[in-house]
Design an enzyme around this catalytic site. Structure first.
Site, PDB file in Angstrom:
ATOM      1  N   GLY A  22       4.942   9.300 -16.798  1.00 24.71           N
ATOM      2  CA  GLY A  22       4.703   8.822 -15.450  1.00 24.71           C
ATOM      3  C   GLY A  22       5.992   8.668 -14.682  1.00 24.71           C
ATOM      4  N   GLY A  23       5.866   8.123 -13.474  1.00 21.42           N
ATOM      5  CA  GLY A  23       7.049   7.905 -12.668  1.00 21.42           C
ATOM      6  C   GLY A  23       7.998   6.905 -13.283  1.00 21.42           C
ATOM      7  N   ASP A 152      -5.746  -1.928  -9.258  1.00 20.21           N
ATOM      8  CA  ASP A 152      -5.818  -0.491  -9.552  1.00 20.21           C
ATOM      9  C   ASP A 152      -7.117  -0.157 -10.277  1.00 20.21           C
ATOM     10  OD1 ASP A 152      -4.991   2.117  -9.518  1.00 20.21           O
ATOM     11  OD2 ASP A 152      -3.579   1.931 -11.187  1.00 20.21           O
TER      12      ASP A 152
END
Length: 472
Positions: A22-23, A152
């Site tokens: 991921g980032g 989220d």
């Protein structure tokens, strides 16, 4: 065929395969070995190596490791251990054998069916049970309520185990009253298409923000379409803030119409009109369902096994072949589908005879393509992890004498606010003092445009990204 990554050790665990990048985080399928040999399979999540020296990200991860172990509920993925190695914090979580709700949606789309209403009620009810716990019951060691807002909630963050138990995962962007750090201005965390209006506007959040997201997931299951998803984040944000919520279609049966109305109430943009709590919405979802929780989960388990019959059959064949090696058998059993020797058709299709047990009601075809990376969901819903799971939390929101700016461009654009470079478009949810500002693209042929931002206002700006010739 799936190749294996080089096996390395980290934090006392053997990293077998990197499942997602991921980032800000790396997610691994990991194994614990002790003096007696293999012990168990887990999911290990750690800060990306190239970010380990950045104190901002390290602090955000450390804060996550302080909060997540406190969340202990059967409908929340369990954090087994937190630790640190060579200055890099990490978390170890239980392995969940089962697909994400997103993968269930994709499978049903490929078979041109929809998730039967009784199973969606079970799934949504368990998600709301997890949220009610996080919002109202989770507490720290001293008994102080955490009041965690997930921020989220989406189909990719809902795991449906083959045992019929539903778990909410990835609290990595959750907001709690126990936090100490905050997110940098202009950063909006989570999947934009499932965010509440107050979240994209960066105003203070409470439990009703998660209720909005659950409403979006429920309506998606009924219609077969993502309600706010658009080609760009900029357009998606505009849809979240202003797209009309569809009215109940007349062709639906009575129970589907009732659930559609439940979703519509959860999706009111004025949050005081939504359900006041996850528990209240759960009661509305389950209205008229005479089954107890065990019966509902047994039904879900049987249906899910039929939907993914082909994969389960392959797994059974591999396990039978491994009976002569107890360790290999346990490793294959504990890792779901991920370490099967050969998977030539990861998605597969349910056996035609099994589809007889599924709801044959046709759904509106979803706009998204079906995905074909089953293994990502079999291990902790890893398709969801790379979207900022190790990022910290939003600020309290814009001050009374400011507004929020959203900037998109028709091509590559370094956005300028006056003389300040804000970064590459799109810019989402940047708090800006009220007044008139010049907004434009760096090195554009034409100048910027003047934008008036009033107190509490959200302004959307689309820029042309024409560039001048190369500078000498």
């Amino acid at each position: 065929m799936r190749g294996r990554d080089a096996v390395t050790d980290f934090g006392g665990y053997r990293l077998v395969r990197r499942m997602a990048v991921g980032g800000f985080s790396d997610i691994y399928l990991a194994q614990r070995f002790g003096k007696a040999g293999y012990e168990r399979t887990v999911v290990l999540k750690r800060l990306r190596g190239d970010l380990a020296d950045d104190e901002r990200f390290t602090e955000q991860v450390l804060e996550e490791t302080r909060i997540l172990p406190l969340l202990q509920h059967e409908n929340v993925v369990r954090t087994i251990e937190v630790g640190e190695q060579d200055g890099s914090p990490f978390m170890v979580m239980e392995f969940i054998f089962g697909p994400t709700l997103q993968q269930i949606f994709d499978r049903c789309e490929s078979e041109d069916v929809r998730v039967p209403l009784e199973h969606m009620r079970t799934i949504i009810a368990d998600v709301l049970e997890a949220l009610e716990y996080a919002h109202a019951s989770a507490a720290d060691g001293d008994g102080h309520p955490l009041k965690v807002v997930h921020r989220d909630v989406s189909p990719s963050n809902v795991m449906v185990g083959f045992d019929g138990l539903v778990r909410l995962i990835d609290f990595g962007v959750a907001k709690s009253e126990a936090q100490t750090s905050s997110t940098r201005v202009g950063m909006v965390k989570g999947r934009v298409s499932y965010m509440s209006p107050e979240q994209v506007r960066r105003t203070p959040l409470d439990a009703r923000s998660d209720i909005f997201a659950v409403g979006s997931v429920l309506l998606e299951s009924l219609s077969g379409r993502r309600l706010f998803d658009r080609p760009t984040e900029f357009e998606t944000v505009k849809a979240v803030l202003s797209h009309p919520i569809p009215r109940v279609p007349r062709y639906l049966d009575a129970e589907a119409r009732r659930l559609w109305q439940v979703a519509r109430r959860a999706l009111f943009r004025r949050r005081w009109l939504r359900y006041p709590s996850a528990r209240a919405m759960r009661e509305a979802v389950l209205l008229g369902d005479k089954r107890d929780r065990e019966e509902a989960r047994d039904d879900l388990e049987l249906w899910l096994g039929a939907v993914f019959a082909r994969e389960l059959e392959r797994r059974e064949v591999a396990l039978r072949k491994a009976l002569g090696s107890p360790t290999e058998f346990r490793i294959l059993r504990d890792s779901g589908f991920e370490l099967l020797p050969e998977v030539t058709d990861p998605l597969g299709r349910a056996q035609p005879s099994m589809l007889k047990v599924m709801d044959k009601t046709r759904s509106i075809k979803a706009l998204r393509p079906a995905r074909s990376w089953w293994a990502v969901g079999a291990v902790f819903g890893l398709a969801s992890i790379g979207l900022g799971a190790f990022l910290a939390r939003l600020d309290a929101g814009p001050s009374p004498r400011s507004g929020v700016l959203f900037v998109a461009a028709d091509g590559p654009c370094e956005v300028m606010l006056g003389e300040q470079v804000l970064g590459s478009a799109p810019i989402l949810g940047l708090e800006v003092p009220h007044g008139t500002h010049e907004v434009g693209c760096r090195n554009a042929k034409s100048g910027g445009m003047e934008v008036l931002i009033r107190e509490g206002q959200s302004r959307f700006v689309r820029l042309k990204s024409e560039r001048q010739g190369e500078e000498k």
